[in-house]
Design a protein around this motif. Structure first.
Motif, PDB file in Angstrom:
ATOM      1  N   ASP A   1      29.768  49.287  35.933  1.00  0.00           N
ATOM      2  CA  ASP A   1      29.719  47.837  35.965  1.00  0.00           C
ATOM      3  C   ASP A   1      28.621  47.381  36.944  1.00  0.00           C
TER       4      ASP A   1
ATOM      5  N   TRP B   1      38.886  46.415  48.070  1.00  0.00           N
ATOM      6  CA  TRP B   1      38.030  47.134  47.126  1.00  0.00           C
ATOM      7  C   TRP B   1      38.798  47.338  45.842  1.00  0.00           C
ATOM      8  N   ASP B   2      38.564  46.495  44.862  1.00  0.00           N
ATOM      9  CA  ASP B   2      39.249  46.620  43.591  1.00  0.00           C
ATOM     10  C   ASP B   2      38.224  46.602  42.472  1.00  0.00           C
ATOM     11  N   PRO B   3      37.753  47.781  42.050  1.00  0.00           N
ATOM     12  CA  PRO B   3      36.699  47.837  41.033  1.00  0.00           C
ATOM     13  C   PRO B   3      37.155  47.237  39.710  1.00  0.00           C
ATOM     14  N   VAL B   4      38.452  47.293  39.411  1.00  0.00           N
ATOM     15  CA  VAL B   4      38.920  46.777  38.129  1.00  0.00           C
ATOM     16  C   VAL B   4      38.834  45.254  38.112  1.00  0.00           C
TER      17      VAL B   4
ATOM     18  N   TYR C   1      29.829  46.160  40.456  1.00  0.00           N
ATOM     19  CA  TYR C   1      30.363  47.310  41.176  1.00  0.00           C
ATOM     20  C   TYR C   1      29.202  48.085  41.810  1.00  0.00           C
TER      21      TYR C   1
END
Lengths: 391, 337
Positions: free
Chosen positions: A350, A122-125, A353
């Motif tokens: 985003d 889980w890496d939103p960036v 996201y």
């Protein structure tokens, strides 16, 4: 039968109005109350029409009302389906973006970062979203909760219905129901300030010393459940899977317990008396006479408890540690599906996201359906071919 | 009976509608939670001074605020992080960022026997990256001469919910630590290399208090209101600065070039006493309001906010805009249509 009902029935049989449906109704009532209806014609006292009868005679034709009532009830029933369909379709439509990017792998891929060789789910960036640790967290914490809550709940229900002195029964039942009325945020706060320190300082060290002791590792090392990499290995934060499971257990305990109690008190006394008369001890009586007859209801109450555990959000989010990782240890930090949605939805600007979060919602929806279906299947397997033994 | 009820209900609905029409203007906004206390104070004071104007603000989070203003659901939005170019391009209305107040993020810690700590930027980054794992690491000791640091494992505590606080903090670390920039990066929620998540400022502060050896970050306001002691950070000028209202305002004043759209990060600002982990928070306002009457009210409110509203900011521990910026913002407000 109370006298008031008798009054209604008697005039019906005497006034001979040609209304076929009424007479059918009347006949079924006669069957239900054979003694009263057979004796009443002999009492030749004049009886005035009852209030109910007067109303029924005065209101005119009821066909339209009946039909519209039926339609109204059908709409009520259909609205439930409507809501489910609307939720499902909205979840599917809004999660299209992440569905197209990650496909079915979203639900099961053990994603590993190519550079660091560490799992990244889980890496939103960077825009990497995989749901596996959330699925794992939700299922494992609910399972832990069931393991703790079911024996406690069934035990307390047995005590309350079978052994409790009358004086205590009322207060104990009231307190159980009180537990069910506490909001989950309050449970969460209590967990953060009381349960977590308690686990960290007193309970976890004991569990760790038992499970990680040399003798346990020597004898049970092959199971993989003991030692540093076992169920109670790693760092003891207090927070984590076990804390979430315990707080969930406390939350579902009253649901399972009060429903189980209802089901058990519905078992006819004749069953208990029969078992005792045949020479059963009290435990045997409870096992054969009560638990056996109530088992479907008990499984049903467990399913309801599980449903709450799967969907529970706030209390879990406050104690599970909020770290999307998969680890065998119950002391490790984890994350759950509902917690990640509650945590991150409001700030997810985003599109991908947001879509991934909604897809997690969809996964939660599907998991709940699957678990419920499995539970129903289980009930069906157990009860198949076995006649109900009540009466 | 039922007929009567229907008539009464009809009348009630009619009354509600009529009163809504009679009330002159009703603005709705949505977005960031961080500036909500000051916004709600401003809105109620402005409404009191201007009868008939009602401003309703829902603090649903920056992400929600951006979504609602870009689809035109609300009259204005609010965000703790600037919108990206794609987000601006996708918006139905042409938007401008109006900075309102300043906020800052401070590091808090719970180290046995230590009440005051200093962090140089690269050390702070490496602690949160998990490269520095013990409090008596020589690099921390170098920053804190004379402080007796215990041999305690560092527990990193971060926000579990998406938040502007995380955005500001990670924006700063991205600027000062290369590995951070190539790793987690900046955003309202991150893939944290280490640590456990607490929900909200109170969650982080609570965990830090409970777990010995932990470090976390909270909003300056939260730390000040709750009297939590926090560490000093070394700024660009080389001074050790503790978060304060003055330090934050100076950070904004010392940024040389404020772009016309105000989408600027003021973390790691150059001023001598500037606190390096500071940021603006913005209102997102349409340049040309779809409803001119509402646009007029909003413009008047913004004007009031910059001229009179700024004076009460520091009572609530927010930092006011520096004069240079306020003057510039005022000009931008005049150009709104």
């Amino acid at each position: 039968m109370p006298g008031s009902l008798k009054k209604v029935i008697v005039p019906l049989s005497e006034t001979n109005i040609p209304r076929p449906d009424v007479s059918i109704e009347m006949r079924t009532m006669e069957v239900a109350l054979p003694e009263e209806t057979t004796t009443s014609p002999e009492q030749t006292r004049p009886v005035e029409a009852s209030v109910v009868r007067k109303y029924l005679l005065s209101r005119g034709n009821s066909a339209i009302a009946d039909k519209s009532f039926k339609a109204l009830m059908a709409i009520c029933a259909a609205s439930i389906f409507g809501i489910v369909v609307l939720i499902a379709s909205e979840l599917v439509i809004s999660s299209q973006l992440s569905w197209h990017k990650f496909g079915l792998e979203f639900f099961y891929k053990l994603n590993v970062d190519p550079d660091t060789h560490l799992p990244t789910f889980w890496d939103p960036v960077a825009g990497t979203f995989y749901a596996l640790p959330f699925l794992y967290g939700t299922l494992v914490s609910s399972l832990v909760a069931l393991v703790i809550a079911v024996p406690l709940a069934v035990g307390s229900a047995i005590f309350l219905t079978e052994m409790c002195p009358k004086l205590l029964r009322g207060p104990l039942a009231f307190v159980t129901e009180l537990l069910a009325a506490i909001p989950s945020v309050v449970y969460g706060l209590w967990a953060v300030f009381v349960l977590v320190p308690l686990l960290r300082e007193h309970i976890n060290p004991v569990l760790m010393s038992i499970f990680n002791s040399e003798i346990a590792v020597k004898t049970l090392g092959w199971t993989g459940l003991v030692g540093e990499t076992g169920l109670f290995g790693g760092v003891n934060y207090g927070l984590g899977m076990l804390a979430a499971g315990v707080i969930l257990a406390v939350m579902i305990l009253p649901i399972i317990s009060s429903l189980t109690r209802e089901v058990m008190s519905a078992v006819p006394h004749s069953q208990r008396e029969a078992a005792l008369a045949l020479g059963a001890t009290r435990w045997e009586m409870i096992r054969m006479g009560v638990l056996r007859n109530a088992r479907i209801g008990i499984v049903g109450s467990i399913i309801l408890g599980l449903g709450r555990a799967l969907g529970e959000t706030m209390a879990v989010a406050m104690v599970i540690g909020n770290r999307p990782e998969i680890s065998k240890s119950l002391l490790s930090l984890g994350h759950s599906m509902s917690a990640v949605i509650a945590n991150e939805f409001s700030e997810a600007s985003d599109n991908l996201y947001l879509s991934a979060l909604i897809e997690i919602g969809l996964a939660l929806f599907v998991v709940t359906i699957i678990v419920n279906a499995l539970a129903r299947f289980l009930v069906w397997m157990v009860t198949r071919g076995v006649p109900a033994r009540v009466n | 009976m039922i007929k009567k009820l229907v008539v009464v209900m009809g009348l009630a609905v009619g009354l509600v509608l009529a009163s809504a029409n009679a009330g002159a203007q009703k603005l709705t906004g949505a977005g960031a939670t961080f500036p909500y206390p000051i916004y709600s104070k401003w809105f109620s004071e402005y409404s009191a001074a201007h009868p008939g104007v009602e401003i309703n603000y829902q603090s649903i989070g920056s992400g929600g605020g951006i979504r609602q203003i870009t689809t035109g659901l609300v009259d204005f939005g609010a965000s703790d992080g600037p919108m990206t170019d794609e987000q601006l391009a996708a918006s139905k209305l042409k938007l401008i960022h109006i900075p309102t107040v300043l906020g800052a993020v401070v590091p808090i810690f719970n180290v046995t026997g230590v009440s005051d700590l200093r962090f140089s930027p690269d050390v702070l980054g490496d602690i949160f990256l998990g490269k520095i794992t013990s409090w008596n690491d020589p690099r921390i000791e170098k920053d804190n001469p004379g402080v007796k640091l215990p041999n305690e494992t560092i527990n990193v505590i971060h926000r579990s919910d998406g938040s502007g606080t995380t955005y500001i903090f990670s924006d700063y670390l991205t600027k000062v630590n290369k590995d951070w920039a190539n790793g987690p990066g900046k955003g309202t929620a991150l893939n944290w290399p280490k640590g456990l998540g607490g929900k909200g400022n109170e969650g982080v502060a609570g965990l830090v208090r409970q777990l010995p050896g932990s470090i976390g970050y909270v909003e300056l306001i939260y730390a000040m209101q709750n009297k939590i002691s926090f560490g000093a950070v070394k700024n660009v000028a080389g001074n050790w600065v503790k978060g304060s209202i003055e330090g934050v305002t100076e950070a904004a004043a010392s940024v040389k070039q404020i772009p016309a759209d105000y989408r600027v990060s003021i973390t790691n600002a150059p001023g001598a006493q500037a606190y390096p982990i500071s940021s603006f928070t913005w209102l997102l306002v349409p340049i040309k309001a779809p409803d001119t009457a509402k646009g007029k009210v909003l413009k008047d409110f913004l004007n009031w906010m910059i001229t009179s509203g700024q004076s009460e900011v520091s009572n609530l521990y927010y930092a006011p805009l520096p004069k240079v910026v306020a003057d510039k913002v005022l000009k931008s407000i005049y150009s709104l249509q």
